[in-house]
Design a protein around this motif. Structure first.
Motif, short mmCIF file in Angstrom:
data_model
loop_
_atom_site.label_atom_id
_atom_site.label_comp_id
_atom_site.label_asym_id
_atom_site.label_seq_id
_atom_site.Cartn_x
_atom_site.Cartn_y
_atom_site.Cartn_z
N ARG A 68 5.81 16.06 -5.00
CA ARG A 68 7.38 15.64 -5.42
C ARG A 68 7.92 14.76 -4.32
NH1 ARG A 68 11.78 20.20 -6.14
NH2 ARG A 68 11.99 20.87 -3.84
N LEU A 69 8.83 14.03 -4.46
CA LEU A 69 9.45 13.24 -3.32
C LEU A 69 10.22 14.19 -2.42
CD1 LEU A 69 10.17 10.21 -2.46
CD2 LEU A 69 12.08 10.32 -3.70
N SER A 70 9.98 14.08 -1.15
CA SER A 70 10.74 14.62 -0.27
C SER A 70 12.24 14.36 0.15
CB SER A 70 10.03 14.75 1.25
OG SER A 70 10.75 15.19 2.01
N PRO A 71 13.12 15.35 -0.09
CA PRO A 71 14.47 14.69 0.25
C PRO A 71 14.67 14.01 1.70
CG PRO A 71 14.14 17.22 0.02
CD PRO A 71 12.93 16.87 -0.03
N LYS A 72 13.61 14.24 2.55
CA LYS A 72 13.83 13.12 3.68
C LYS A 72 12.88 12.17 3.84
CE LYS A 72 13.57 17.57 6.11
NZ LYS A 72 13.08 18.58 7.04
N ALA A 73 12.44 11.75 2.49
CA ALA A 73 11.63 10.30 2.43
C ALA A 73 12.73 9.13 2.58
CB ALA A 73 11.21 10.22 1.09
N GLY A 74 14.03 9.27 2.40
CA GLY A 74 14.80 8.14 2.75
C GLY A 74 14.80 7.64 3.97
N THR A 75 14.63 8.53 4.91
CA THR A 75 15.01 8.28 6.46
C THR A 75 13.58 7.89 6.92
OG1 THR A 75 14.34 10.72 6.96
CG2 THR A 75 16.76 10.26 6.45
N GLN A 76 12.44 7.67 6.27
CA GLN A 76 11.31 7.56 6.96
C GLN A 76 11.11 5.98 6.77
OE1 GLN A 76 9.57 9.71 8.62
NE2 GLN A 76 11.13 11.11 7.99
N PRO A 77 10.65 5.40 8.08
CA PRO A 77 10.70 3.79 7.91
C PRO A 77 9.55 3.44 6.74
CG PRO A 77 10.59 4.69 10.10
CD PRO A 77 10.42 6.11 9.05
N TYR A 78 8.68 4.28 6.59
CA TYR A 78 7.50 3.70 5.69
C TYR A 78 8.13 3.81 4.19
CZ TYR A 78 2.91 2.46 3.92
OH TYR A 78 1.73 1.82 3.72
N PHE A 79 8.77 4.52 3.90
CA PHE A 79 9.38 4.87 2.67
C PHE A 79 10.11 3.53 2.48
CE2 PHE A 79 12.81 5.96 -0.37
CZ PHE A 79 12.18 6.10 -1.44
N GLN A 80 11.07 3.11 3.47
CA GLN A 80 11.96 2.06 3.24
C GLN A 80 11.14 0.68 3.10
OE1 GLN A 80 14.23 2.39 7.01
NE2 GLN A 80 15.31 4.06 6.20
N ARG A 81 10.11 0.51 3.97
CA ARG A 81 9.02 -0.41 3.73
C ARG A 81 8.40 -0.49 2.19
NH1 ARG A 81 4.41 -0.72 7.57
NH2 ARG A 81 4.15 -2.78 6.33
N LEU A 82 8.16 0.60 1.73
CA LEU A 82 7.72 0.58 0.17
C LEU A 82 8.92 0.14 -0.91
CD1 LEU A 82 5.73 3.97 0.17
CD2 LEU A 82 4.69 1.79 -0.27
N GLN A 83 9.87 0.79 -0.51
CA GLN A 83 11.17 0.24 -1.29
C GLN A 83 11.36 -1.28 -1.31
OE1 GLN A 83 10.77 2.97 -2.98
NE2 GLN A 83 12.93 2.79 -3.51
N GLU A 84 11.27 -1.83 -0.01
CA GLU A 84 11.34 -3.26 0.20
C GLU A 84 10.20 -3.94 -0.78
OE1 GLU A 84 11.56 -3.59 4.23
OE2 GLU A 84 13.55 -2.84 4.53
N ALA A 85 9.10 -3.42 -0.65
CA ALA A 85 8.02 -4.23 -1.38
C ALA A 85 8.04 -4.12 -2.52
CB ALA A 85 6.57 -3.47 -0.89
N ALA A 86 8.50 -2.97 -3.19
CA ALA A 86 8.70 -2.84 -4.62
C ALA A 86 9.81 -3.75 -5.05
CB ALA A 86 9.44 -1.47 -4.92
N ALA A 87 10.98 -4.05 -4.49
CA ALA A 87 11.98 -5.15 -4.83
C ALA A 87 11.28 -6.33 -4.81
CB ALA A 87 13.05 -4.83 -3.58
N ALA A 88 10.42 -6.80 -3.97
CA ALA A 88 10.05 -7.88 -3.60
C ALA A 88 9.01 -8.14 -4.99
CB ALA A 88 9.20 -8.23 -2.59
N MET A 89 8.34 -7.24 -5.29
CA MET A 89 7.38 -7.38 -6.56
C MET A 89 8.20 -7.49 -7.84
SD MET A 89 4.81 -4.48 -5.30
CE MET A 89 3.16 -5.04 -5.97
N LYS A 90 9.43 -7.03 -7.84
CA LYS A 90 10.01 -7.20 -9.19
C LYS A 90 10.63 -8.77 -9.31
CE LYS A 90 11.43 -2.36 -9.40
NZ LYS A 90 12.72 -1.48 -9.55
N GLN A 91 10.74 -9.53 -8.13
CA GLN A 91 11.23 -10.82 -8.23
C GLN A 91 10.42 -11.78 -8.79
OE1 GLN A 91 12.47 -11.65 -4.18
NE2 GLN A 91 14.22 -10.25 -4.48
#
Length: 89
Positions: A66-89
């Motif tokens: 499951r998703l770690s509660p600390k995931a949001g503080t990890q730089p790679y997670f932030q990069r994944l979220q940015e990539a997900a947002a870019a893919m939706k455009q």
């Protein structure tokens, strides 16, 4: 895997966990949800675990993740979220 490029498969695998952050998933559930090959899913799960993005629970018959509660503080997670947002455009 933690290089400069984020793959669409990585984004799809992480999307399973961000959609249900409190839910536990095994690799076959992730594979069915994403249509990413099982060996690739297992590789991503292991890497995400090593990066602190996922938690793992050992159960009879295998592991659950499951998703770690600390995931949001990890730089790679932030990069994944940015990539997900870019893919939706």
């Amino acid at each position: 895997m933690t290089g400069k490029r984020i793959s669409a498969e990585q984004v799809r695998v992480m999307a399973v966990f961000t959609a249900g952050p409190d839910a536990w998933f095994d690799s076959s559930q992730v594979e069915r949800s994403t249509e990413v090959p099982g060996s690739t899913v297992r590789h991503f799960l292991f890497t995400f675990l090593q990066l602190g993005l996922l938690e793992r629970l050992e159960m009879h018959g295998g592991y659950r993740y499951r998703l770690s509660p600390k995931a949001g503080t990890q730089p790679y997670f932030q990069r994944l979220q940015e990539a997900a947002a870019a893919m939706k455009q």
